[in-house]
Structure formats: C-alpha cells, structure tokens
Design an enzyme around this catalytic site. Structure first.
Site, PDB file in Angstrom:
ATOM      1  N   GLY A  16      44.424  31.936  42.111  1.00 18.76           N
ATOM      2  CA  GLY A  16      43.244  31.564  42.891  1.00 18.76           C
ATOM      3  C   GLY A  16      42.518  30.357  42.344  1.00 18.76           C
ATOM      4  O   GLY A  16      41.290  30.307  42.357  1.00 18.76           O
ATOM      5  N   ALA A  17      43.283  29.350  41.875  1.00 21.88           N
ATOM      6  CA  ALA A  17      42.666  28.193  41.231  1.00 21.88           C
ATOM      7  C   ALA A  17      42.698  26.931  42.083  1.00 21.88           C
ATOM      8  O   ALA A  17      42.400  25.848  41.588  1.00 21.88           O
ATOM      9  CB  ALA A  17      43.346  27.912  39.885  1.00 21.88           C
ATOM     10  N   GLY A  20      37.161  26.910  44.939  1.00 28.17           N
ATOM     11  CA  GLY A  20      36.114  27.819  44.500  1.00 28.17           C
ATOM     12  C   GLY A  20      35.950  27.932  42.998  1.00 28.17           C
ATOM     13  O   GLY A  20      36.158  26.973  42.250  1.00 28.17           O
ATOM     14  N   ILE A  21      35.584  29.132  42.535  1.00 30.35           N
ATOM     15  CA  ILE A  21      35.327  29.310  41.109  1.00 30.35           C
ATOM     16  C   ILE A  21      36.609  29.181  40.291  1.00 30.35           C
ATOM     17  O   ILE A  21      36.566  28.786  39.133  1.00 30.35           O
ATOM     18  CB  ILE A  21      34.634  30.655  40.807  1.00 30.35           C
ATOM     19  CG1 ILE A  21      35.538  31.841  41.142  1.00 30.35           C
ATOM     20  CG2 ILE A  21      33.303  30.769  41.508  1.00 30.35           C
ATOM     21  CD1 ILE A  21      35.011  33.158  40.616  1.00 30.35           C
ATOM     22  N   GLY A  22      37.756  29.498  40.905  1.00 25.51           N
ATOM     23  CA  GLY A  22      39.018  29.342  40.182  1.00 25.51           C
ATOM     24  C   GLY A  22      39.288  27.889  39.832  1.00 25.51           C
ATOM     25  O   GLY A  22      39.691  27.576  38.708  1.00 25.51           O
ATOM     26  N   SER A 146      33.312  42.078  41.309  1.00 23.77           N
ATOM     27  CA  SER A 146      32.166  41.724  42.127  1.00 23.77           C
ATOM     28  C   SER A 146      31.138  42.846  42.113  1.00 23.77           C
ATOM     29  O   SER A 146      31.490  44.023  41.967  1.00 23.77           O
ATOM     30  CB  SER A 146      32.589  41.462  43.578  1.00 23.77           C
ATOM     31  OG  SER A 146      31.463  41.322  44.424  1.00 23.77           O
ATOM     32  N   TYR A 171      36.550  45.425  50.960  1.00 25.23           N
ATOM     33  CA  TYR A 171      36.437  44.489  49.846  1.00 25.23           C
ATOM     34  C   TYR A 171      35.773  45.158  48.645  1.00 25.23           C
ATOM     35  O   TYR A 171      36.237  45.044  47.508  1.00 25.23           O
ATOM     36  CB  TYR A 171      35.639  43.256  50.277  1.00 25.23           C
ATOM     37  CG  TYR A 171      35.428  42.239  49.191  1.00 25.23           C
ATOM     38  CD1 TYR A 171      36.470  41.416  48.770  1.00 25.23           C
ATOM     39  CD2 TYR A 171      34.187  42.103  48.577  1.00 25.23           C
ATOM     40  CE1 TYR A 171      36.280  40.481  47.766  1.00 25.23           C
ATOM     41  CE2 TYR A 171      33.981  41.177  47.576  1.00 25.23           C
ATOM     42  CZ  TYR A 171      35.030  40.368  47.174  1.00 25.23           C
ATOM     43  OH  TYR A 171      34.834  39.441  46.167  1.00 25.23           O
TER      44      TYR A 171
END
Length: 290
Positions: A16-17, A20-22, A146, A171
């Site tokens: 997930g890079a 976003g935050i990744g 989360s 989620y």
C-alpha cells in the site's frame, strides 16, 4: 543481536505504498536510508511512486517493486516466494494496504473482499515471511489498524458477510482483526527478536475509499476539511519502523507515537487465538488448491 539503530541499510517491505500514508512513509523511510521493496498491484502506479520517492529521497534511494494482487492468496504466495528468493534479510515488514467497499464483493478465493485484503493478506504475508524476519532479527512487523475497530466485533458466525454487509461496519471488523492478529502474533514471537505492533494513522486526506459510489464519495468529501495530511498520518508508522524507543515493545496499538488502549474486545486472548486458527484454515484451503 545488534541494537536497533534506525533503518539505514535495512530492507523494508511495504504494501500500500503507491499513495496516501504508505507513500508518505516510503518517502521518509527512503530518505533515512532504508532499502525499500514496494508490493503493489499496479506496475504503472508503482513506477510513479518510485519516481516520487527518489525525487524526495534522492536518486540514490534504493526502491524495488514486487507486483501482487493482495486479494488473491496465490498471488501473495508467489510474491512472498520472490521476496524470499531475492532478499537474504528482511528487517521490517509494513502491512499497510487496505480498502473499504460500498457493496459486498468476493476475492478470487471466494472470500469477502474487505476481509481478504485487510485481514487475510497481512496475516498470510507475515506468516510466509516470518522465518526470514526471525533470521534477520532484530526485526519489526507493523500493521496499519484504525480507530474504526472501536465497537466492532468479529462475526464468527458470518465471517464471509453473507447474511449482512455494510461497508464501514465491515471495515471496522477487519481493523479489529488487524489488532487481534498483532496481539496474537506478538505472543507467538516472544523471545525471537521480532516485534509486532499496529497503529491508528488518524483520519487522513487521501484517495482512500474513493470510487465506491456517491454516498462513500460524499462522506469522504465532508470529512476532508478535518482530515490530517498523509505525512502526518504516516508519522507513527515511520516512528515504529525507526525508533529505538519501541525496540522491546510488542503487541502494542499506537496513535500519534503513544501506546493507547484498544477496545476491550482486543484484550480477549481467546478471541485472538480463535481468529488466528480460523485465519490459518482460510489460508490453508488456498494453499492446498494452489
């Protein structure tokens, strides 16, 4: 065992890079000298992310890419085999990829997609790389959880969400699963030199949850003004990967670089153990068929 002195020269695998935050975390980790391996589904997005990482960290930054569809367990097995073949050491594994879906969908393995991507993918990838992480100790496993886990419960009687499906609720269930996975993994890793921790990034303004229908898009648009930047959301991830302060901490749930108490559900060791055993069975089926 050597003390933990940051990530310079260390091999960091991250999912997930590509945004976003990744991506924000990958930029900062590369700037600090980490040898990055991005596990991504899209080659085009991975190439663009690598370009942005080198622009931020310098052209000498080490950025490799391995392609995989984290919804598919056979794809996860293939990418783990490639990583083991290519990298003699793996110092940090970051399970950051995640998704939320407005309507119920199934993975290639017939598993509800949110559960497959958010929970079973990090579970299986971590297990497949665990021996190499132990060989590389001290090593760290970091999973993006989360605050959405608060109030959630694992629906053991409906794990595939066949009777009931609501995107945000599902989620939250997978994020609870992430934390239960982390606590049980930490228990199993005790004494190995490998730690497992997870964190809440905060409400981050990214493309996450877009293209999921008008209602989901509207919700994210409304929340955007109170959201934090990807860089701020990634700060705890980078800290967990780099700081010597958490060298001996395992099984923790963090927010803004501080350990926080998760929901009471997370503190049920029987639930964590039961989830682990069921997750193993869900992954073993694909292993036998693949």
């Amino acid at each position: 065992m050597q003390p933990w002195n940051g990530v310079a020269g260390k091999r960091v695998l991250i999912t997930g890079a590509t945004n976003g935050i990744g991506l924000a975390a990958a930029m900062e980790l590369a700037r600090r000298g980490a040898h990055l391996v991005m596990i991504a589904r899209s080659e085009t997005k991975a190439e663009e992310a690598a370009r942005r990482i080198r622009a931020a960290a310098g052209e000498a930054a080490v950025v490799d890419t391995l392609l995989a569809d984290l919804a598919s367990q056979s794809s996860i097995r293939r990418v783990a085999a490639k990583a083991l073949d290519r990298y003699p050491t793996i110092d940090v594994l970051v399970n950051n990829a995640g998704a939320v879906y407005g309507t119920r969908r199934l993975s290639p393995d017939g598993i509800e997609l949110t559960w497959a991507v958010n929970h079973l993918a990090p579970f299986l990838l971590s297990k497949l790389l665990l021996h190499r992480l132990k060989e590389s100790a001290p090593a760290r496993i970091i999973t993006t959880a989360s605050q959405a886990h608060q109030g959630a419960h694992i629906p053991f009687d409906d794990l595939n969400a066949e009777r009931s499906y609501r995107g945000f609720r599902r989620y939250g269930e997978t994020k609870l699963a992430n934390i239960l996975f982390t606590t049980e993994l930490a228990r199993r890793l005790d004494g190995t030199g490998v730690t497992a921790n997870c964190f809440h990034p905060g409400l981050v303004a990214t493309g996450f949850n877009r293209n999921n229908g008008l209602l989901m898009d509207l919700a994210m648009t409304i929340l955007r003004p109170v959201s934090r930047s990807p860089k701020k959301g990634a700060k705890t991830l980078v800290w967990l990967a780099t700081s010597p302060d958490v060298a001996n901490v395992s099984g923790g749930y963090f927010f803004d670089q501080r350990q926080r108490p998760p929901s009471p559900e997370v503190q049920d060791t029987e639930t964590a153990g039961r989830l682990w055993e069921i997750s193993e069975r869900q992954c073993a089926v694909s292993g036998r068929s693949g």
